[in-house]
Design a protein around this motif. Structure first.
Motif, PDB file in Angstrom:
ATOM      1  N   ASP A 108       0.691  -1.361  -0.187  1.00 37.80           N
ATOM      2  CA  ASP A 108      -0.010  -0.012  -0.012  1.00 37.80           C
ATOM      3  C   ASP A 108       0.555   1.372  -0.011  1.00 37.80           C
ATOM      4  OD1 ASP A 108      -2.434  -1.668  -0.012  1.00 37.80           O
ATOM      5  OD2 ASP A 108      -2.802  -1.259   2.188  1.00 37.80           O
ATOM      6  N   ARG A 109       2.014   1.150   0.471  1.00 39.74           N
ATOM      7  CA  ARG A 109       2.860   2.311   0.698  1.00 39.74           C
ATOM      8  C   ARG A 109       3.619   2.746  -0.776  1.00 39.74           C
ATOM      9  NH1 ARG A 109       2.561   4.958   4.825  1.00 39.74           N
ATOM     10  NH2 ARG A 109       2.573   3.001   5.924  1.00 39.74           N
ATOM     11  N   VAL A 110       3.523   2.025  -1.640  1.00 36.64           N
ATOM     12  CA  VAL A 110       3.712   2.155  -3.183  1.00 36.64           C
ATOM     13  C   VAL A 110       2.995   3.320  -3.729  1.00 36.64           C
ATOM     14  CG1 VAL A 110       4.225   1.334  -5.484  1.00 36.64           C
ATOM     15  CG2 VAL A 110       4.744  -0.170  -3.458  1.00 36.64           C
ATOM     16  N   ALA A 111       1.620   3.279  -3.323  1.00 40.32           N
ATOM     17  CA  ALA A 111       1.014   4.427  -3.699  1.00 40.32           C
ATOM     18  C   ALA A 111       1.007   5.771  -3.101  1.00 40.32           C
ATOM     19  CB  ALA A 111      -0.847   4.018  -3.448  1.00 40.32           C
ATOM     20  N   GLN A 112       1.673   5.825  -1.832  1.00 45.06           N
ATOM     21  CA  GLN A 112       2.259   7.013  -1.478  1.00 45.06           C
ATOM     22  C   GLN A 112       3.560   7.121  -1.950  1.00 45.06           C
ATOM     23  OE1 GLN A 112       1.542   7.184   2.782  1.00 45.06           O
ATOM     24  NE2 GLN A 112      -0.164   5.475   2.581  1.00 45.06           N
ATOM     25  N   VAL A 113       3.516   7.763  -3.078  1.00 45.87           N
ATOM     26  CA  VAL A 113       5.131   7.879  -3.692  1.00 45.87           C
ATOM     27  C   VAL A 113       6.201   8.459  -3.021  1.00 45.87           C
ATOM     28  CG1 VAL A 113       6.176   8.812  -5.870  1.00 45.87           C
ATOM     29  CG2 VAL A 113       3.720   7.897  -5.956  1.00 45.87           C
ATOM     30  N   GLU A 114       6.062   9.438  -2.320  1.00 44.66           N
ATOM     31  CA  GLU A 114       7.127  10.084  -1.574  1.00 44.66           C
ATOM     32  C   GLU A 114       7.613   8.967  -0.369  1.00 44.66           C
ATOM     33  OE1 GLU A 114       6.268  13.980  -0.353  1.00 44.66           O
ATOM     34  OE2 GLU A 114       5.897  14.847  -2.166  1.00 44.66           O
ATOM     35  N   ASP A 115       6.737   8.427   0.119  1.00 44.76           N
ATOM     36  CA  ASP A 115       7.342   7.619   1.435  1.00 44.76           C
ATOM     37  C   ASP A 115       7.990   6.451   0.728  1.00 44.76           C
ATOM     38  OD1 ASP A 115       6.018   9.212   3.143  1.00 44.76           O
ATOM     39  OD2 ASP A 115       4.067   7.983   3.261  1.00 44.76           O
ATOM     40  N   PHE A 116       7.396   5.822  -0.377  1.00 45.16           N
ATOM     41  CA  PHE A 116       8.041   4.868  -0.943  1.00 45.16           C
ATOM     42  C   PHE A 116       9.603   5.140  -1.482  1.00 45.16           C
ATOM     43  CE2 PHE A 116       9.095   2.545  -4.950  1.00 45.16           C
ATOM     44  CZ  PHE A 116       9.162   1.160  -4.483  1.00 45.16           C
ATOM     45  N   LEU A 117       9.552   6.126  -2.349  1.00 42.96           N
ATOM     46  CA  LEU A 117      10.767   6.796  -2.817  1.00 42.96           C
ATOM     47  C   LEU A 117      11.673   7.092  -1.369  1.00 42.96           C
ATOM     48  CD1 LEU A 117       9.848   8.813  -5.885  1.00 42.96           C
ATOM     49  CD2 LEU A 117      10.543   6.655  -5.861  1.00 42.96           C
ATOM     50  N   ASP A 118      11.306   7.639  -0.572  1.00 45.38           N
ATOM     51  CA  ASP A 118      12.071   7.737   0.661  1.00 45.38           C
ATOM     52  C   ASP A 118      12.757   6.395   1.348  1.00 45.38           C
ATOM     53  OD1 ASP A 118      13.162   9.711   2.798  1.00 45.38           O
ATOM     54  OD2 ASP A 118      11.692   8.089   4.106  1.00 45.38           O
ATOM     55  N   ALA A 119      11.993   5.474   1.377  1.00 40.61           N
ATOM     56  CA  ALA A 119      12.263   4.163   1.837  1.00 40.61           C
ATOM     57  C   ALA A 119      13.376   3.702   1.080  1.00 40.61           C
ATOM     58  CB  ALA A 119      11.058   3.283   2.143  1.00 40.61           C
ATOM     59  N   LEU A 120      13.176   3.565  -0.383  1.00 41.40           N
ATOM     60  CA  LEU A 120      14.131   3.249  -1.578  1.00 41.40           C
ATOM     61  C   LEU A 120      15.447   3.954  -1.330  1.00 41.40           C
ATOM     62  CD1 LEU A 120      14.731   1.582  -3.855  1.00 41.40           C
ATOM     63  CD2 LEU A 120      13.854   3.467  -5.356  1.00 41.40           C
ATOM     64  N   ASP A 121      15.564   5.295  -0.980  1.00 41.73           N
ATOM     65  CA  ASP A 121      16.595   6.058  -1.006  1.00 41.73           C
ATOM     66  C   ASP A 121      17.299   5.775   0.232  1.00 41.73           C
ATOM     67  OD1 ASP A 121      16.304   7.572  -3.434  1.00 41.73           O
ATOM     68  OD2 ASP A 121      15.363   9.152  -2.505  1.00 41.73           O
ATOM     69  N   ARG A 122      16.722   5.513   1.424  1.00 41.43           N
ATOM     70  CA  ARG A 122      17.171   5.296   2.600  1.00 41.43           C
ATOM     71  C   ARG A 122      18.001   3.895   2.614  1.00 41.43           C
ATOM     72  NH1 ARG A 122      13.831   5.114   7.166  1.00 41.43           N
ATOM     73  NH2 ARG A 122      11.879   5.433   5.909  1.00 41.43           N
ATOM     74  N   VAL A 123      17.386   2.860   2.061  1.00 43.34           N
ATOM     75  CA  VAL A 123      17.803   1.572   1.698  1.00 43.34           C
ATOM     76  C   VAL A 123      19.181   1.495   0.972  1.00 43.34           C
ATOM     77  CG1 VAL A 123      17.570  -0.831   0.713  1.00 43.34           C
ATOM     78  CG2 VAL A 123      15.911   0.123   2.361  1.00 43.34           C
ATOM     79  N   ALA A 124      18.996   2.153  -0.314  1.00 47.96           N
ATOM     80  CA  ALA A 124      20.178   2.510  -0.972  1.00 47.96           C
ATOM     81  C   ALA A 124      21.434   3.145  -0.437  1.00 47.96           C
ATOM     82  CB  ALA A 124      19.667   3.200  -2.375  1.00 47.96           C
ATOM     83  N   ALA A 125      20.938   3.963   0.369  1.00 48.23           N
ATOM     84  CA  ALA A 125      21.983   4.738   1.305  1.00 48.23           C
ATOM     85  C   ALA A 125      22.667   3.771   2.329  1.00 48.23           C
ATOM     86  CB  ALA A 125      21.643   6.046   1.863  1.00 48.23           C
ATOM     87  N   GLY A 126      22.281   2.868   2.615  1.00 48.43           N
ATOM     88  CA  GLY A 126      22.636   1.642   4.039  1.00 48.43           C
ATOM     89  C   GLY A 126      21.885   1.762   4.944  1.00 48.43           C
ATOM     90  N   ALA A 127      20.837   2.476   5.151  1.00 48.78           N
ATOM     91  CA  ALA A 127      20.038   2.528   6.220  1.00 48.78           C
ATOM     92  C   ALA A 127      18.930   1.269   6.401  1.00 48.78           C
ATOM     93  CB  ALA A 127      19.541   3.927   6.562  1.00 48.78           C
ATOM     94  N   THR A 128      18.283   1.335   7.211  1.00 53.58           N
ATOM     95  CA  THR A 128      17.008   0.519   7.562  1.00 53.58           C
ATOM     96  C   THR A 128      15.779   1.339   7.108  1.00 53.58           C
ATOM     97  OG1 THR A 128      18.363  -0.828   9.245  1.00 53.58           O
ATOM     98  CG2 THR A 128      15.973  -1.343   8.999  1.00 53.58           C
ATOM     99  N   ALA A 129      14.952   0.575   6.476  1.00 57.42           N
ATOM    100  CA  ALA A 129      13.634   1.295   6.182  1.00 57.42           C
ATOM    101  C   ALA A 129      12.361   0.314   6.662  1.00 57.42           C
ATOM    102  CB  ALA A 129      13.482   1.845   4.949  1.00 57.42           C
ATOM    103  N   LEU A 130      11.669   0.629   7.766  1.00 58.67           N
ATOM    104  CA  LEU A 130      10.722  -0.422   7.955  1.00 58.67           C
ATOM    105  C   LEU A 130       9.210   0.598   7.936  1.00 58.67           C
ATOM    106  CD1 LEU A 130      11.682  -2.388  11.306  1.00 58.67           C
ATOM    107  CD2 LEU A 130      11.486  -3.242   8.897  1.00 58.67           C
ATOM    108  N   ASP A 131       8.000  -0.188   7.502  1.00 56.59           N
ATOM    109  CA  ASP A 131       6.887   0.356   6.992  1.00 56.59           C
ATOM    110  C   ASP A 131       6.298   0.950   8.579  1.00 56.59           C
ATOM    111  OD1 ASP A 131       3.906   0.656   6.768  1.00 56.59           O
ATOM    112  OD2 ASP A 131       4.743   0.282   4.688  1.00 56.59           O
ATOM    113  N   PRO A 132       5.929   2.234   8.609  1.00 55.16           N
ATOM    114  CA  PRO A 132       5.274   2.505   9.881  1.00 55.16           C
ATOM    115  C   PRO A 132       4.231   1.606  10.520  1.00 55.16           C
ATOM    116  CG  PRO A 132       5.608   4.502   8.215  1.00 55.16           C
ATOM    117  CD  PRO A 132       5.988   3.269   7.613  1.00 55.16           C
ATOM    118  N   GLU A 133       3.502   1.055   9.527  1.00 55.15           N
ATOM    119  CA  GLU A 133       2.359   0.185   9.746  1.00 55.15           C
ATOM    120  C   GLU A 133       3.004  -1.058  10.429  1.00 55.15           C
ATOM    121  OE1 GLU A 133      -1.368  -1.502  10.862  1.00 55.15           O
ATOM    122  OE2 GLU A 133      -0.661   0.806  10.509  1.00 55.15           O
TER     123      GLU A 133
END
Length: 214
Positions: A108-133
């Protein structure tokens, strides 16, 4: 960034491919099953893999098992896992060995484009990204005897954002407090979870794994 996408739903796969291309991240490969995912990673050596949990050939946890195999064989490749539901055992498996460059996001987060892209950027930068839900459900599922229940609301807010992979500075900005205040809350969290004197392991990751049930 170079991305390999694995998703058996043609509609979602093509939608993600278009979204990523529009954001300047064209795919090097887009596949429909876990076996093809491993082959694509061997061939292209991407920066990031985006994969569904449930995919052919068995339509159970093939995507997750492929993600774990990729993490083992190519530890430099970041992995963002997509899931239809919150399945905490999968999140625990991903984080158990190493939390850097890994994410678990609901579809469902994919539909919230900015949140999805933020998670992608953080993971690509070596961080952890867990969905708020994911974080919300995991934290609400703790028992009354769990040390997490010793946390005051502000400490739980800080832990909530830590679990999503945000930096101390980002947490301070989101909670409208100083970075030093965030650092004090984090130290208190470690004290209450009996992690203050832990050595050799990441204390933030141990805190996350604690309520993941690992």
């Amino acid at each position: 960034m170079r991305i390999v996408l694995a998703e058996d739903s043609t509609l979602l796969r093509e939608g993600l491919a278009r979204l990523l291309a529009d954001e300047g991240h064209p795919l090097v490969a887009a596949v429909a099953d876990a076996d093809q995912l491993i082959t694509a990673v061997e061939q292209h050596h991407p920066d990031v893999v985006i994969t569904d949990v449930r995919m052919p050939p068995t339509n159970t946890d093939d995507g997750l098992r492929a993600a774990l195999e990729i993490r083992r064989r190519w530890p430099h490749i970041a992995v963002l896992v997509l899931s239809q539901y919150v399945e905490k055992r999968y999140a625990a498996k991903l984080l158990a060995a190493r939390s850097e460059g890994v994410g678990y996001v609901l579809k469902d987060r994919v539909a919230q484009v900015e949140d999805f892209l933020d998670a992608l950027d953080r993971v690509a930068a070596g961080a952890t990204a867990l969905d708020p839900e994911v974080v919300r459900q995991l934290m609400s599922a703790t028992s009354h005897s769990d040390p997490l229940n010793r946390l005051i609301p502000r400490e739980r807010d800080v832990l909530h954002h830590m679990a999503q992979g945000h930096t101390n500075a980002a947490i301070a900005d989101r909670l409208h407090v100083s970075q030093s205040a965030v650092e004090k809350h984090i130290n208190t969290i470690f004290d209450k979870l009996n992690l203050s004197h832990t050595t050799g392991y990441s204390r933030p990751v141990l805190a996350i794994l604690h309520y993941l049930g690992s």
